[in-house]
Structure formats: C-alpha cells, structure tokens
Design an enzyme around this catalytic site. Structure first.
Site, mmCIF file in Angstrom:
data_model
loop_
_atom_site.group_PDB
_atom_site.id
_atom_site.type_symbol
_atom_site.label_atom_id
_atom_site.label_comp_id
_atom_site.label_asym_id
_atom_site.label_seq_id
_atom_site.Cartn_x
_atom_site.Cartn_y
_atom_site.Cartn_z
ATOM 1 N N ARG A 256 1.278 -1.032 -0.165
ATOM 2 C CA ARG A 256 0.114 -0.104 -0.348
ATOM 3 C C ARG A 256 0.794 0.954 -0.298
ATOM 4 O O ARG A 256 1.851 1.215 0.441
ATOM 5 C CB ARG A 256 -0.489 0.173 1.830
ATOM 6 C CG ARG A 256 -2.379 -1.793 1.148
ATOM 7 C CD ARG A 256 -2.819 -1.592 2.254
ATOM 8 N NE ARG A 256 -4.069 -2.448 2.401
ATOM 9 C CZ ARG A 256 -3.820 -3.234 2.963
ATOM 10 N NH1 ARG A 256 -2.463 -3.665 3.323
ATOM 11 N NH2 ARG A 256 -3.870 -4.109 3.360
ATOM 12 N N LYS A 283 -2.927 -2.002 7.603
ATOM 13 C CA LYS A 283 -4.278 -1.641 7.410
ATOM 14 C C LYS A 283 -5.312 -2.569 8.440
ATOM 15 O O LYS A 283 -5.817 -1.864 8.983
ATOM 16 C CB LYS A 283 -4.673 -1.640 6.089
ATOM 17 C CG LYS A 283 -6.348 -0.963 6.125
ATOM 18 C CD LYS A 283 -6.705 -1.246 4.299
ATOM 19 C CE LYS A 283 -8.060 -0.988 4.637
ATOM 20 N NZ LYS A 283 -8.400 -1.463 3.013
ATOM 21 N N HIS A 346 -1.848 2.792 -6.140
ATOM 22 C CA HIS A 346 -2.317 2.050 -5.851
ATOM 23 C C HIS A 346 -2.666 0.795 -5.962
ATOM 24 O O HIS A 346 -2.763 -0.102 -6.145
ATOM 25 C CB HIS A 346 -3.829 2.347 -4.835
ATOM 26 C CG HIS A 346 -4.347 1.323 -3.787
ATOM 27 N ND1 HIS A 346 -5.205 0.278 -4.270
ATOM 28 C CD2 HIS A 346 -4.238 1.048 -2.444
ATOM 29 C CE1 HIS A 346 -5.384 -0.754 -3.079
ATOM 30 N NE2 HIS A 346 -4.845 0.349 -2.276
ATOM 31 N N ARG A 349 -0.970 -2.434 -6.861
ATOM 32 C CA ARG A 349 -0.864 -3.818 -5.910
ATOM 33 C C ARG A 349 -2.226 -4.870 -7.558
ATOM 34 O O ARG A 349 -2.252 -6.080 -7.138
ATOM 35 C CB ARG A 349 -2.286 -3.807 -4.853
ATOM 36 C CG ARG A 349 -1.607 -2.582 -3.732
ATOM 37 C CD ARG A 349 -2.389 -1.914 -2.474
ATOM 38 N NE ARG A 349 -2.634 -3.188 -1.954
ATOM 39 C CZ ARG A 349 -1.895 -3.564 -1.104
ATOM 40 N NH1 ARG A 349 -0.648 -4.041 -1.101
ATOM 41 N NH2 ARG A 349 -2.984 -4.762 -0.420
ATOM 42 N N HIS A 373 -3.422 -9.340 2.835
ATOM 43 C CA HIS A 373 -5.179 -9.316 3.585
ATOM 44 C C HIS A 373 -5.328 -10.345 3.933
ATOM 45 O O HIS A 373 -4.725 -11.752 4.361
ATOM 46 C CB HIS A 373 -5.925 -10.085 1.928
ATOM 47 C CG HIS A 373 -5.586 -8.486 0.700
ATOM 48 N ND1 HIS A 373 -6.055 -8.997 -0.641
ATOM 49 C CD2 HIS A 373 -5.165 -7.747 1.036
ATOM 50 C CE1 HIS A 373 -5.892 -7.649 -1.718
ATOM 51 N NE2 HIS A 373 -5.796 -6.206 -0.495
ATOM 52 N N TYR A 383 -4.501 -15.437 9.794
ATOM 53 C CA TYR A 383 -3.381 -15.261 8.721
ATOM 54 C C TYR A 383 -1.199 -14.245 10.072
ATOM 55 O O TYR A 383 -2.180 -14.247 10.885
ATOM 56 C CB TYR A 383 -3.429 -13.148 8.059
ATOM 57 C CG TYR A 383 -1.828 -12.859 7.926
ATOM 58 C CD1 TYR A 383 -2.011 -12.783 6.068
ATOM 59 C CD2 TYR A 383 -1.499 -11.890 8.719
ATOM 60 C CE1 TYR A 383 -0.479 -12.001 5.736
ATOM 61 C CE2 TYR A 383 -0.622 -11.136 8.073
ATOM 62 C CZ TYR A 383 -0.196 -11.005 6.521
ATOM 63 O OH TYR A 383 1.041 -10.466 6.203
#
Length: 419
Positions: A256, A283, A346, A349, A373, A383
């Site tokens: 990002r 994020k 952006h 990505r 993600h 994750y």
C-alpha cells in the site's frame, strides 16, 4: 414579662393554609415562616446589626425543612457573634454556590455534546488506527460534522439532523465521503450508548438512504506492454530522486502506498533482504514481512547517503519527521504524463495480483499473503506475517526480474494462454 414563643412543628407547618393576607408563624430567635396569599411558605430571619433591624431570607419550605432553617439561623447567629452581617456573608456564599452550579451545569452540558463525545471516542480508538487514518477521521469530523451538530446534546440529535449533514457532503459532490461519515457517526453513537449518553443510534434509520457509490476499480493496466511503458516513464522521471525511488519501489513491492511512504530505516534488514512492517502501520493491524528482491535492496542502498540520517526512508522535503504524501506520488505520475484514469499509486497492487497469477503462475494464496490481506489459510489458521514465506521470497525476486524484462522489451507468454 416577654411573651413566650412556642417552637414550630412540622405538622403545624404542613397544616398552615393560605389566607387573604400574608401572616407569620414564629419559631423563636427571630426565625419565622411567612405564609403568602398564594400559599408560599418562606423562611426569614429577623436580626439586629449595627443598631438596625435587618431581614435574611433562608429559603422556601419544603425545599428548606424546619431543621435546615434552624441550622441556617444558627450559622447567622455565629456570624453576628463575630460582628459580621449574615446577609452580606451568606449572600456572597449563595452567589458563589450559584456560580459553581452554573459552571458545573455548563460542564455537564458540554460533556453531552456530540463533539465532546466524538472526541472521546476518537481518543479511545486512536491507538487502533494508523496515524494517517486517525488524522483523516478527525479532519472530516471537524470540517463536515462539528460545525452543524457538534454543539448539540447528543441525546437530542435525530436522523434528519444527520441526514442534513450527509446531504451537504454528498452535494459537494463527495458521495463516498457521505457514506463514510454516516458510518463514523454510527460508531460515535454506539460509543455513546455504551457510556450511557443515549439509548439508540439514529444513523440506523439512514441505512440505504443515500445513493450507492459506484467504486469501480482503481486504474491498473494489466497489459504487459502498457506496464512496460509505465516502468520506462518512471526510469525517466526528472523530479526528486527520493520520490523517483519510491515510484520505482511501488510496482516492485506492490505494498500500500502509505506503507511504503512511512518506511523507516529501523524496519529494514538489508542483509536478510527483509522489510518488517509493524502492526501499527498496517491497515489490518497485523505485522507484515516483505521479502526484498535484489533490485529493491539496490535502490534502498542508494538512498542511505541521502536520507539515512533520518528516521524515515522517504522524508518530506519540508520536514524529516514527516514522510512524503500520497499526493506527492500521484503528482509524480502526473508529471510523467500518466493520467489518473491510467494509473494511481495504489493501482500497482492490482497489476501485481493479476500478472503474478496469470503470467508468472504463482498461487493466489501466496499473492494474497504478500498483499497483506487477512485471509485465513485452508486449515482456518489466522493470517501471520510469515505465511507462504518461502514461496513469497521466490515470487518477489521473480516479479522484480519480470519487471526488468518488461522494461528491456522481453516477451513473456501468459501461462494460462499458453495452456
């Protein structure tokens, strides 16, 4: 012989009825209850000071009981014994108490305003957001919300009040921002419910009342020939070298933009070829590991003589305590003639996600893990920053090599088309 005064009783006071003219019920020592023609019962104290008869009001019955009236009479008599006028002293005390009560009432009123509660909500959750996100939320509130409903008692705010705010934003036009504002206001109201300030969230009445936002997709070309042209344009960038390095790293690392702009030297281990981004800057609030290809390490090393003395790898030209802005990156693209509809900072990505899978044949799991993600793996495990790390190391180096090949004009056949 002086007339003997019989003390009053609560029952006698209760039974006292109004008459055409005011009359008194005496309790002794100058204390008496005045019964008015309207039925009011007022405590008064008659006393002598400096040779003159004076009167002091002690309050209204039943707010001031018989016992409390006698206590106030004793306080006045103590002041007289010290050669002080009770009326002067006690009126000052009453005025001070009144002023204190007004201040306290205003403070209570202030603490119930939408703005006060919104700031309390913001302070509570500030640490769970990135600094950029937290600043952006408060900027929106101060610009679009507080001027209109910030001073209102939050318990009095209804759905039409909030809708008026949202419509002003949507008419700017900023429909997406209007939707975000409704969401933020809802969070503030739910916080107010939890703290006992309100009983319901009026933003729920505004669900789907605004037109939907057509987000579309961020500009991101996936034709290798177009990508090659963009990469060559970045190599020819004539602006700041620090900005050019950031523009080169974005397609290579496809993180990002805010993560790259805020890169710190302490996060980098160039010997291990790793960039460790702390959870606070991510994020999803999950620490993230970015394997660095050789090309990225080479670019970063060229920056060490320029910005190595700063905490940040990409400090602003105005202050080395602040990083370059996202607008700086997008402006850099525009200076190269790359329009907004062609690419945003952006957008790399989406470019990487598509080409890594369709051209280079890497698995979606590895790609999603590198995109940070928060998608659980097939076993349902959460994750973590090292998920698919070996495949990602290979992928990041092969991706950087692939981008170099595009710039050089190499022909790469998409695997899916070849099959």
């Amino acid at each position: 012989m002086p007339k003997r005064v019989v003390s009053l009783t609560d029952l006698q006071i209760e039974k006292a009825k109004k008459q055409e003219k005011p009359y008194k019920l005496t309790d002794g020592g100058g204390l008496y209850l005045l019964i008015t023609p309207t039925g009011g019962k007022l405590w008064n104290l008659k006393y002598l000071f400096a040779g003159k008869e004076r009167k002091l009001s002690l309050g209204q019955y039943p707010a001031v009981s018989l016992a409390e009236a006698r206590r106030r009479k004793e306080d006045a008599q103590n002041l007289l014994a010290d050669d002080q006028d009770p009326a002067a002293i006690m009126s000052k005390q009453a005025k001070k108490q009144q002023q204190t009560a007004v201040v306290e009432a205003k403070q209570i009123e202030l603490e119930s305003t939408f703005e006060h509660i919104a700031r309390a909500w913001h302070n509570k959750f500030f640490s769970t957001w990135t600094a950029h996100h937290a600043t952006r939320i408060m900027t929106w509130l101060e610009r679009d919300v507080f001027p209109h409903i910030g001073g209102m008692d939050i318990a009095t705010i209804e759905a039409p009040d909030i809708l008026a705010v949202l419509e002003r934003i949507a008419n700017r036009p900023a429909l997406d921002q209007a939707h975000r504002t409704r969401s933020h206001c809802g969070m503030i109201f739910r916080y107010a419910i939890g703290t006992g300030k309100v009983k319901r969230d009026p933003t729920r009445d505004l669900f789907k009342i605004l037109p939907p936002v057509n987000h579309g997709h961020r500009a991101a070309p996936t034709d290798p020939k177009e990508v090659a042209a963009l990469l060559r344009a970045i190599d020819d960038y004539s602006g700041s070298y620090v900005v050019q390095c950031a523009l080169k790293l974005l397609p290579m690392l496809f993180c990002r933009p805010g993560e790259l702009r805020g890169m710190e030297w302490a996060e980098l281990d160039l010997d291990a070829a790793e960039w460790s981004i702390p959870a606070a800057r991510m994020k999803m609030k999950q620490a993230h590991l970015v394997p660095l290809p050789a090309q990225a390490i080479e670019i970063i090393k060229t920056l060490q003589p320029l910005t190595g003395g700063s905490k940040l790898v990409f400090p602003s030209s105005l202050s080395d305590t602040r990083c370059i802005s996202e607008n700086t990156l997008n402006t850099g693209l525009r200076r190269m003639g790359i329009e907004k509809h062609e690419l945003s900072s952006h957008g790399w990505r989406a470019v990487a996600r598509t080409l890594l899978h369709e051209v280079l044949g890497f698995t979606p799991d590895a790609i999603e893990a590198q995109l940070a993600h928060a998608v659980p793996d097939r076993l349902g495990r959460a994750y973590n920053r090292t998920t698919h790390i070996q495949e990602r190391r290979k992928m990041m180096q092969q991706w950087a090599d692939y981008l170099d090949g595009l710039k050089a004009g190499a022909k790469v056949i998409p695997l899916h088309k070849a099959a």
